[in-house]
Design an enzyme around this catalytic site. Sequence first.
Site, PDB file in Angstrom:
ATOM      1  N   CYS A 263      34.791  47.416  35.036  1.00 34.27           N
ATOM      2  CA  CYS A 263      35.355  48.301  36.070  1.00 34.27           C
ATOM      3  C   CYS A 263      36.290  49.259  35.342  1.00 34.27           C
ATOM      4  O   CYS A 263      37.509  49.123  35.408  1.00 34.27           O
ATOM      5  CB  CYS A 263      36.097  47.495  37.127  1.00 34.27           C
ATOM      6  SG  CYS A 263      35.167  46.064  37.750  1.00 34.27           S
ATOM      7  N   PRO A 266      39.890  54.840  34.817  1.00 35.38           N
ATOM      8  CA  PRO A 266      39.617  56.075  34.059  1.00 35.38           C
ATOM      9  C   PRO A 266      39.472  55.894  32.557  1.00 35.38           C
ATOM     10  O   PRO A 266      39.398  56.873  31.827  1.00 35.38           O
ATOM     11  CB  PRO A 266      40.856  56.928  34.375  1.00 35.38           C
ATOM     12  CG  PRO A 266      41.956  55.926  34.518  1.00 35.38           C
ATOM     13  CD  PRO A 266      41.331  54.712  35.156  1.00 35.38           C
ATOM     14  N   LYS A 269      41.696  51.035  29.327  1.00 36.57           N
ATOM     15  CA  LYS A 269      41.388  49.797  28.600  1.00 36.57           C
ATOM     16  C   LYS A 269      40.143  49.969  27.731  1.00 36.57           C
ATOM     17  O   LYS A 269      40.028  49.343  26.679  1.00 36.57           O
ATOM     18  CB  LYS A 269      41.252  48.634  29.582  1.00 36.57           C
ATOM     19  CG  LYS A 269      42.556  48.329  30.326  1.00 36.57           C
ATOM     20  CD  LYS A 269      42.394  47.198  31.311  1.00 36.57           C
ATOM     21  CE  LYS A 269      43.678  46.973  32.104  1.00 36.57           C
ATOM     22  NZ  LYS A 269      43.997  48.101  33.006  1.00 36.57           N
ATOM     23  N   ASP A 286      31.268  51.850  35.711  1.00 41.71           N
ATOM     24  CA  ASP A 286      32.025  52.142  36.931  1.00 41.71           C
ATOM     25  C   ASP A 286      31.045  52.369  38.062  1.00 41.71           C
ATOM     26  O   ASP A 286      29.934  52.877  37.847  1.00 41.71           O
ATOM     27  CB  ASP A 286      32.938  53.354  36.769  1.00 41.71           C
ATOM     28  CG  ASP A 286      34.029  53.356  37.838  1.00 41.71           C
ATOM     29  OD1 ASP A 286      35.068  52.698  37.618  1.00 41.71           O
ATOM     30  OD2 ASP A 286      33.820  53.967  38.905  1.00 41.71           O
ATOM     31  N   ASP A 314      27.326  49.018  39.842  1.00 44.03           N
ATOM     32  CA  ASP A 314      28.145  48.047  40.572  1.00 44.03           C
ATOM     33  C   ASP A 314      28.244  46.809  39.688  1.00 44.03           C
ATOM     34  O   ASP A 314      27.222  46.203  39.330  1.00 44.03           O
ATOM     35  CB  ASP A 314      27.474  47.717  41.909  1.00 44.03           C
ATOM     36  CG  ASP A 314      28.303  46.789  42.772  1.00 44.03           C
ATOM     37  OD1 ASP A 314      29.103  45.997  42.220  1.00 44.03           O
ATOM     38  OD2 ASP A 314      28.146  46.833  44.001  1.00 44.03           O
ATOM     39  N   ASP A 333      38.478  43.838  34.629  1.00 43.53           N
ATOM     40  CA  ASP A 333      39.739  44.339  35.187  1.00 43.53           C
ATOM     41  C   ASP A 333      39.407  44.769  36.613  1.00 43.53           C
ATOM     42  O   ASP A 333      39.073  45.918  36.866  1.00 43.53           O
ATOM     43  CB  ASP A 333      40.275  45.500  34.346  1.00 43.53           C
ATOM     44  CG  ASP A 333      41.645  45.950  34.799  1.00 43.53           C
ATOM     45  OD1 ASP A 333      42.518  45.085  34.994  1.00 43.53           O
ATOM     46  OD2 ASP A 333      41.843  47.173  34.976  1.00 43.53           O
ATOM     47  N   CYS A 386      45.893  44.047  38.855  1.00 45.37           N
ATOM     48  CA  CYS A 386      47.247  44.596  38.947  1.00 45.37           C
ATOM     49  C   CYS A 386      47.845  44.263  40.305  1.00 45.37           C
ATOM     50  O   CYS A 386      48.433  45.109  40.975  1.00 45.37           O
ATOM     51  CB  CYS A 386      47.258  46.104  38.686  1.00 45.37           C
ATOM     52  SG  CYS A 386      46.137  47.050  39.730  1.00 45.37           S
TER      53      CYS A 386
END
EC number: 2.1.1.176
Length: 448
Positions: A263, A266, A269, A286, A314, A333, A386
């Site tokens: 994932c 932008p 990572k 993405d 996906d 992530d 996060c």
Amino acid sequence: MNSLTKDNNNNPRYLAVKTLERISDGAYSNLQINNVIDSTKMSEKDTRLFTNIVYGVIQHRLTFEYYVSKLVKHPGKLQNWVKELLYTAIYQMIYLDKVPNRAIFDESIKIAKFRGHDGIRRLVTGVLHKIDRDGLPQITGMNAIEKQSIEASVPVWIIKQLNNQVGKAKTESILKSINQPANQSIRINIKKIEKKALVKELERIGFTVRDSEVAADALVLKDGVAAHTALFKEGFYTIQDESAMLPVQSMDIDGDDYILDTCAAPGGKTTQIAEHLTTGLVVALDLHENKLHKIMENAERMGVSENVEVHACDARKVGDIYEDNVFDKILVDAPCSGLGLIRRKPEIRYEKSLEDVEELAVVQGGILDSVATKVKVGGQIVYSTCTILNQENSKNVKDFLEKHPEFEEIKVKTDLNLQADRREDYLKIFPDDYGSDGFFIAGFKKVR
């Protein structure tokens, strides 16, 4: 300071009200703020005032809504821009000590007169003078959690969840921390420059620089805008929260690894992984194809595009593209509620619900299930979010291990050895721990 005229493109208070209107209609605060800064000619001082007011009002919105409901007879009938104007004035009166009330009153009344009729000007004038004369209304007539919600400007459901999961004392500490300004942190591009040389250059152009206590290869900056330097444009560093650097730092990457970043947009990572590769490759996925160009743009700026490949996919359907047992390491992530970012993206607290958290936990579990077969035996999956709620974090770890006995949980290690004495293998960072974003990181090793 610019006076109010028919051309208000450079007036920070006027622009703050306009920007807050758009944000209250659903626009992203950071994008709106950046768009305004890029499209106007405000001075650096006015830009700081504008940004301060916008973020300050968002952070304290529930508090200010309560105050206005007690100061105005029919608050429900107020136009949206009038509410935002009152919130901006109240924020300045409470939090901007160096701005005299007469300047706040003068500018706010001018905006009311410019944008509305004389009745609105009189209403705004009356409210501000009442505050000046009598002070702000007391927050009373409700239970303890409702009062805490209004004082901290955090929805009741979040406070209840935190109370249940981390206890009342920790919850109170988190609530006190999240309305403080976010740190401006950068990650050094270790392929292009050494820390000592970068610090010297940053200090030469006016930044105050300190080492991060959270992440290696990270610096915390003051007295400037990190995104506006030639050093940034040339890829000597990228802008990333200190906590967000930790998932990759926990991965123990070898130079020839074949790594999946599920994932990725932008691409913060992704580029961090690529900086550690020599002959290896990181595949960045993405869901949205239009976001892939941003990943490659960042990879090119950082000088690591040869080690990056992008695909629109996906992450729950990686089996449609990749064979089993092909990746050395996988980073998940995961898309999440983002509640660890409340300090940096304050509107998140108002946009999310407990139902959103529960739905996202299902999506996250689906991604973990999908990638489980794609990592080699002996390989590693790192799962990160996060957010700070257990439903998206430790519960997903427990569920994954129960479904996949071929994996063992491994202790998350960081370069600066954070929380080395913790009992859990996973790492939880709350916004009040280090002044960085709230984050969760877990590691799994495929043993058979």
